[in-house]
Scaffold this motif. Sequence first.
Motif: not given
Length: 210
Positions: A14-17, A21-23, A44-47, A87-89
């Motif tokens: 999750e941290k890597w994903l 996303a931030r990239q 700034q996603a939360t996956i 992904r947190k919508a």
Amino acid sequence: MRKFKFFTNFDAEEKWLNDMARQGCRLTRKTMLGYEFEPGKPDQATIKIDYRPFKNREDFEDYRALFEDSGWEHIAGTKSSGYQYFRKANRQGSEEIFSDVDSKAGRYKRLSDMWATLAMTFVPILAALISTGAIDAGVLLDPQSLYYTPGLWELQGADFWRAFLFETPFALFRGLTLLVLPVMTVLYLYFAIQANLWYKKTIQGGSFRR
């Protein structure tokens, strides 16, 4: 864009994903060998990840709808893949996709059971091949037996090297073929043990490091 990675820990994955996303790399698909991304704006996603395979499409769609109602968009995963990515919508959504520690740890238990089942399916096949002589463990102690050229080891000079270099690729192929099932069985058992360790540590509220 494809990235080839393998994780045994959901938190690290999750941290890597989230970092991807931030990239500006948006996850679109998870494959057996890695991940597929499409370019986009930095996010700034939360996956979050769950592991849950389904036997029928209806249960899978109900599962997705349940999470979407809680503010989580299903972004990757299929009915039979097991691995499900959310992904947190919106900001109003909860910070976790799991309601308690037991449900969060349960994904590791299901993953451990899957790896153990795969390993156990190979064990009787492996035992049958060894008992019938189709797999000879002795070749590991005598690699020369993988070379079938008559009198190879009595040859000298250029004749030896010509015959040796010609047959070596075939000998390596024979050796690797013999090792496929044992190696896969050991790997699956290792993954099952790792997932079970993460399950126990999550239940206990501690942390486990490889």
